[in-house]
Design a protein around this motif. Structure first.
Motif, short mmCIF file in Angstrom:
data_model
loop_
_atom_site.label_atom_id
_atom_site.label_comp_id
_atom_site.label_asym_id
_atom_site.label_seq_id
_atom_site.Cartn_x
_atom_site.Cartn_y
_atom_site.Cartn_z
N LYS A 31 1.41 -1.26 0.23
CA LYS A 31 0.07 0.17 -0.21
C LYS A 31 0.68 1.12 -0.24
CE LYS A 31 -3.63 -1.83 -0.25
NZ LYS A 31 -4.92 -1.57 -1.33
N SER A 32 1.96 1.17 0.93
CA SER A 32 2.71 2.73 0.61
C SER A 32 4.09 2.50 -0.77
CB SER A 32 4.07 1.77 1.72
OG SER A 32 5.06 1.10 1.48
N ILE A 33 4.16 1.44 -1.30
CA ILE A 33 4.89 2.33 -2.78
C ILE A 33 3.08 1.85 -3.80
CG2 ILE A 33 6.43 0.59 -2.08
CD1 ILE A 33 5.52 -1.55 -3.70
N GLU A 34 2.24 1.50 -4.09
CA GLU A 34 1.06 1.94 -4.37
C GLU A 34 0.97 2.72 -5.61
OE1 GLU A 34 -3.93 0.25 -5.33
OE2 GLU A 34 -3.04 0.33 -3.19
N GLY A 35 0.70 4.07 -4.64
CA GLY A 35 0.89 5.55 -5.66
C GLY A 35 1.56 5.40 -6.43
N ALA A 36 2.74 5.06 -6.30
CA ALA A 36 3.89 5.66 -7.12
C ALA A 36 4.12 4.55 -8.89
CB ALA A 36 5.31 4.98 -6.83
N VAL A 37 3.24 3.22 -7.93
CA VAL A 37 2.52 2.62 -8.99
C VAL A 37 2.26 3.25 -9.90
CG1 VAL A 37 2.27 0.16 -9.88
CG2 VAL A 37 3.83 0.59 -8.19
N ASN A 38 1.09 3.36 -9.69
CA ASN A 38 -0.41 3.80 -10.48
C ASN A 38 0.34 5.65 -11.03
OD1 ASN A 38 -2.19 2.29 -9.30
ND2 ASN A 38 -2.45 3.65 -7.18
N ARG B 131 7.31 1.24 6.36
CA ARG B 131 6.71 0.76 5.50
C ARG B 131 7.20 2.64 4.33
NH1 ARG B 131 1.73 0.03 8.84
NH2 ARG B 131 1.78 2.27 9.68
N SER B 132 7.67 3.77 5.64
CA SER B 132 8.17 4.68 4.97
C SER B 132 9.53 4.49 3.86
CB SER B 132 8.22 6.06 5.70
OG SER B 132 8.92 7.49 5.55
N LEU B 133 10.36 3.77 5.04
CA LEU B 133 11.69 3.71 4.47
C LEU B 133 11.38 2.62 3.04
CD1 LEU B 133 14.54 3.60 5.18
CD2 LEU B 133 14.47 1.87 6.06
N THR B 134 10.49 1.52 3.23
CA THR B 134 10.55 1.17 1.67
C THR B 134 9.62 2.36 0.80
OG1 THR B 134 9.45 -0.86 3.56
CG2 THR B 134 8.83 -0.93 1.06
N GLN B 135 8.83 3.06 1.69
CA GLN B 135 8.43 4.23 0.18
C GLN B 135 10.04 4.41 -0.44
OE1 GLN B 135 6.56 6.99 0.96
NE2 GLN B 135 4.38 6.72 0.37
#
Length: 515
Positions: A243-250, A381-385
């Protein structure tokens, strides 16, 4: 609350007297001026909380004034007010990071709403989020008691994650603590559910999609419906991290579907990821492909033959595919694949295993700086993003979008913040993982584990006649009595996998199409 100080800039400011009186009755302080030049001087010499700025003024325009104000105080919110509805003015203003955009004539309530949106947004969202979660808390607690299927556990876990992400941006430690306690309770009940039902999933019809069936049931149907497919398996990616990286993919892809599937036990790479690529459970891999399978106690790498396993699965299914497999374990290899990615256009399927998140969780144990950067789930989550937004993987996904690839993003298992030790005793041949153990003569706290005396009943290898498996539940990690305190302090609050938790077992599978 401290008095809010407003600067209102308009060459016809006298006509706005009713608006200003309205705001002053609401306890706002309003300072005025009639030109951009005066506005810039006032911003330079005084401290304001917000600026209302007319676009069409003699002398320097509103847009020019906006630019100068931002140069002096970049964080000062500016609300642009204009008679013009011309698109280029809106685009210029928005590009200059205005807080809001109003079209004349404006009424006092519009101004008040803009103030609330701009200055009170965080507080209002926080209060509303807290109120909504308080209402939802009781319903979640009641639902938890009634759950009796894997579908209901998926739904409840998604609901908990939704509230966790909603609450993470508000400064209400009490609410976050309540949610954390609800997650602990959910994992306790989920552990009991798995203990009762897991072994049935291999013999009864009502079972979830799992590691060894995911490729056949979900990936293959996508391969039969169109463009080349990029299958990305990000090792160790929890649902909340997706969910934390989904925005960048979208930005590049739109979501066609999203499902959750279950990692097999142990929720460890050598078991779960090999199961994905082989389409088999571990005991079947050991029996059919002994040259590829390695048990915990065997020497050497445990995931060296994923490509071979996938080749055998594709062959067994009779699929006629052009395909390639890539494993990325370093920045250098990621950049190399990004450089050469256009060559993948000829393939029906490109499989990409990306190991960063797994390395991040393991380095958290080893490196103090990473322990501080990922001290809790929100920081994790933040670090993963942050990694994803700056990684070659995002570059590869951008290229895949331009080349018309369908995109599938998934993982092999999740991970959990291991907070509490559980004592275990085993012989020298006992496996080393902190969330599961396999070996002979294991001594453990029965309430804290799911113990499987006959590994074959859940399709796991039997290393010797008396071997068993135990899986830690909730946020426990196994610790030996020898040197116990040192061991516990070293591993406490580190991210581990291999056991039973919502975070490790319920994992994402998303299919996306190019924008």
């Amino acid at each position: 609350m401290n008095e809010i100080k407003i600067l209102w800039v308009d060459d016809e400011i006298d006509l706005l007297k009713p608006h200003i009186l309205f705001l002053e009755k609401k306890n706002y302080s309003v300072d005025t001026c009639q030109s951009g030049v005066d506005a810039v001087e006032k911003v330079r010499s005084e401290s304001y909380d917000i600026v209302f700025l007319d676009e069409n003024m003699p002398g320097i325009t509103g847009l020019e004034t906006l630019s100068e104000i931002k140069a002096i105080r970049p964080a000062l919110p500016v609300v642009m007010i204009t008679k013009s509805e011309e698109e280029y003015i809106m685009e210029e203003a928005i590009g200059s990071k205005i807080a809001d955009y109003l079209i004349k004539p404006v009424n006092p309530n519009q101004i008040l709403l803009s103030l609330k949106k701009t200055l009170d947004h965080s507080r209002l969202v926080s209060e509303k989020t807290t109120s909504n979660y308080q209402q939802e808390f009781r319903k979640i607690a009641m639902d938890m008691v009634m759950i009796n299927s894997y579908q209901e556990w998926i739904a409840l876990y998604k609901k908990l994650l939704y509230w966790e992400i909603e609450l993470e941006n508000i400064e209400d430690a009490g609410m976050i603590e309540i949610l954390e306690s609800q997650k602990v309770e959910a994992n306790s009940m989920f552990g009991k559910f798995i203990e009762k039902n897991y072994h049935r999933w291999f013999t009864e019809d009502d079972h979830p999609v799992m590691s060894h069936t995911m490729f056949r049931e979900w990936v293959v149907p996508e391969l039969q419906t169109g463009p080349p497919t990029l299958l990305v398996v990000i090792d160790n990616l929890r649902y909340d991290q997706w969910k934390s990286i989904e925005g960048a993919v979208n930005t590049h892809y739109k979501k066609k579907k999203e499902n959750a599937y279950f990692s097999i036990l142990p929720t460890a790479t050598q078991y779960a990821r090999n199961a994905i690529f082989s389409g088999l459970m571990p005991s079947e891999m050991e029996r059919l492909y002994p040259e590829f399978w390695k048990n915990d106690t065997d020497e050497g790498g445990k995931n060296l033959y994923e490509k071979d396993f996938l080749e055998q699965q594709i062959r067994r299914m009779g699929l006629k595919l052009n395909w390639e497999y890539h494993k990325i374990s370093s920045l250098k290899s990621g950049k190399q694949l990004a450089q050469n990615f256009p060559s993948q256009k000829k393939n029906d399927l490109t499989v990409l295993v990306y190991n960063f998140v797994d390395m991040l969780s393991h380095s958290k144990t080893e490196m103090e700086v990473v322990k501080e950067l990922a001290s809790n789930d929100k920081a994790y989550r933040s670090l993963t993003q942050s990694w994803f937004r700056n990684s070659p993987l995002l570059d590869i996904i951008q290229q895949a979008q331009r080349l018309g690839f369908k995109l599938i993003i998934t993982t092999d298992h999740g991970t959990i913040n291991a907070k509490n030790p559980s004592k275990v005793i085993g012989d020298r041949d006992t496996s080393l993982n902190l969330r599961y153990k396999t070996g002979r003569s294991l001594t453990f706290e029965e309430k804290e584990v799911y113990a499987v005396k006959d590994p074959k009943s859940i399709f796991l290898p039997t290393i010797n006649m008396s071997s068993s498996f135990i899986f830690a539940k909730g946020d426990l990690f196994f610790a030996y009595p020898n040197n116990y305190n040192h061991y516990v302090s070293y591993y406490k609050n580190t991210y581990q996998h291999g056991g039973i938790s919502l975070e490790e077992m319920i994992i994402p599978f998303a299919v996306l199409t190019p924008r």
